[in-house]
Write an enzyme that holds these catalytic residues in place. Structure first.
Site, mmCIF file in Angstrom:
data_model
loop_
_atom_site.group_PDB
_atom_site.id
_atom_site.type_symbol
_atom_site.label_atom_id
_atom_site.label_comp_id
_atom_site.label_asym_id
_atom_site.label_seq_id
_atom_site.Cartn_x
_atom_site.Cartn_y
_atom_site.Cartn_z
ATOM 1 C CB THR A 62 -0.762 -0.445 1.322
ATOM 2 O OG1 THR A 62 -1.884 -1.661 0.863
ATOM 3 C CG2 THR A 62 -1.596 1.396 1.614
ATOM 4 C CG HIS A 64 -6.028 -8.900 0.558
ATOM 5 N ND1 HIS A 64 -5.386 -8.880 1.780
ATOM 6 C CD2 HIS A 64 -5.570 -6.970 0.976
ATOM 7 C CE1 HIS A 64 -4.845 -8.632 2.841
ATOM 8 N NE2 HIS A 64 -4.697 -7.139 1.901
ATOM 9 C CG ASN A 88 -1.775 -8.165 5.680
ATOM 10 O OD1 ASN A 88 -1.676 -9.501 6.693
ATOM 11 N ND2 ASN A 88 -1.670 -8.180 5.356
ATOM 12 C CG ASN A 146 -5.720 -4.275 9.913
ATOM 13 O OD1 ASN A 146 -5.584 -2.383 10.141
ATOM 14 N ND2 ASN A 146 -5.314 -4.270 8.814
ATOM 15 N N GLY A 161 8.369 -7.464 0.130
ATOM 16 C CA GLY A 161 7.291 -6.342 0.346
ATOM 17 C C GLY A 161 8.628 -4.808 0.225
ATOM 18 N NE ARG A 202 0.848 -10.926 1.087
ATOM 19 C CZ ARG A 202 1.125 -10.164 1.353
ATOM 20 N NH1 ARG A 202 0.351 -9.298 2.195
ATOM 21 N NH2 ARG A 202 2.434 -10.023 2.056
ATOM 22 C CE1 TYR A 215 -7.524 -3.396 5.900
ATOM 23 C CE2 TYR A 215 -5.758 -5.070 4.869
ATOM 24 C CZ TYR A 215 -6.215 -4.097 5.234
ATOM 25 O OH TYR A 215 -5.157 -2.706 5.626
ATOM 26 C CD GLN A 248 -3.840 -8.064 -1.911
ATOM 27 O OE1 GLN A 248 -3.857 -6.581 -1.511
ATOM 28 N NE2 GLN A 248 -3.562 -9.229 -0.959
#
Ligand code: 8OZ
Length: 374
Positions: free
Chosen positions: A25, A178, A181, A238, A328, A230, A183, A97
């Site tokens: 991001t 995605h 993480n 999060n 990353g 992923r 979401y 993604q």
């Protein structure tokens, strides 16, 4: 012995090497539109075996941070067409993604200032990133979400399907779902964020239902061989939480074996943090999780991410533990990361102050080895 620099031929995608640019991001797409500088940024990194773009919103509702890109409006898709053209002109491969943030958002970022949506109306302990009218960015607590009604779920699955179609129609070689993480998809998976009492909550099977509906829709639309996913079994990112990650993710991975996916991408440990992080009182058994996938007939390439350096990545690929390794932060500061790894050359340090938001500085101005030598 397989090395990081050997090609990998997948049924839908041939990769020049095993070094993948992880999704990152960068908050440089005002109005959710990736611009020409974004095309330059990705083209500079086209020597990666595969680029996974930064997480990209499938709908306005799926957006959770200022200036992240989307895949739902014509101007956004035109911007991405320029990106995929630029990467292909350099001989690279690129997937996007697909992202719905669920509760990791803020009313200010949502259509008509509404509350973000989630499996359950439970506010995440976490922050999102806003940019004020004066252009200054700051972190702000995520808003209280409202629980999705049962009859809203097919619409969101449809948004994933539409975004996948739009992606391949605008030059992407495929998509990555995605599901990591903390979401939306991960919010459905985990008991900490999913308190539903309908067919999408309660048992592991029910909590994984939404994920499989998304996978099915995308596989139907563009083909599983152009689809990756992923997962982050134990990340606390999060406010993701579930004390029973092992059976949950073994159920997920066994179910994914039904689809001839391009790859499965797993974040080891805490995203961007310790690789030995655990949820609950048991360390996660990654070998058992992978074995569950292979035993169920899953044949996708196995991609690992989080904290890999050259030695660890070489060892993962040589031992067969991974087919692909995603890097990353090292890709932010080293556009020619593959060449640097090949030569065992020093890496440029990254500047964390320019990760999120800003312009070309810290984005397209990191030098290659050749530029440093000249
Ligand atoms: C860092 C900042 C904002 C979003 C993720 C999409 O963790 C992200 C993200 C990372 O997957």
């Amino acid at each position: 012995m397989t090395t990081l620099f050997d090609p990998l031929a997948l049924p839908g995608l041939t990769l020049a090497n095993r070094v993948v640019m992880a999704p990152l991001t960068r908050n440089r797409s005002p109005q959710a539109i990736p611009g020409p500088v974004t095309a330059t940024y990705y083209a500079q990194r086209a020597s990666a075996g595969l680029i996974v773009t930064e997480a990209t919103a499938i709908s306005h509702q799926g957006q959770g941070y200022a200036d992240v890109p989307g895949l739902y409006a014509p101007e956004q898709l035109d911007g991405w067409q320029a990106v995929t053209d630029a990467v292909h002109a350099e001989g690279g491969k690129i997937v996007t993604q697909l992202w719905h943030v669920g509760r990791i958002s803020h009313n200010q970022l949502q259509p008509d200032g509404q509350a973000p949506v989630a499996p359950s109306a439970i506010q995440a302990k976490g922050k999102t990133y806003l940019i004020d009218a004066d252009g200054k960015g700051h972190f702000a607590p995520t808003s209280l979400p409202r629980a999705l009604a049962l009859d809203e779920l097919p619409g969101i699955v449809g948004d994933y399907r539409r975004a996948a179609r739009a992606a391949v129609d605008h030059g992407f070689d495929g998509v990555e779902i995605h599901a990591a993480n903390g979401y939306l998809i991960d919010q459905f998976l985990r008991s900490g964020s999913n308190h539903r009492t309908d067919a999408y909550g309660g048992s592991i099977e029910n909590r994984a239902r939404f994920l499989f509906e998304v996978v099915q829709a995308i596989a139907d639309e563009i083909g599983a061989e152009r689809t990756g996913i992923r997962l982050s079994p134990v990340t606390p990112a999060n406010d993701a939480s579930d004390p029973d990650a092992q059976p949950l993710f073994e159920h997920v991975i066994r179910g994914l074996a039904r689809y001839p996916l391009a790859y499965v991408h797993t974040i080891v440990g805490a995203t961007g943090g310790p690789r030995d992080h655990q949820q609950g009182d048991q360390p996660f058994d990654y070998a058992a999780y992978k074995q569950a996938y292979r035993q169920a007939g899953g044949q996708a390439a196995w991609m690992l991410n989080n904290g890999y350096d050259r030695a660890l990545a070489e060892q993962a690929v040589a031992s067969g533990e991974a087919d692909l390794v995603a890097f990353g932060k090292a890709f932010i500061s080293n556009p020619d990361l593959v060449e640097r790894l090949r030569q065992d050359a020093p890496l440029n340090a990254w500047d964390a102050s320019t990760f999120y938001g800003g312009g070309e500085h810290g984005y397209t101005d990191y030098p290659t080895l050749a530029q440093q030598a000249g």
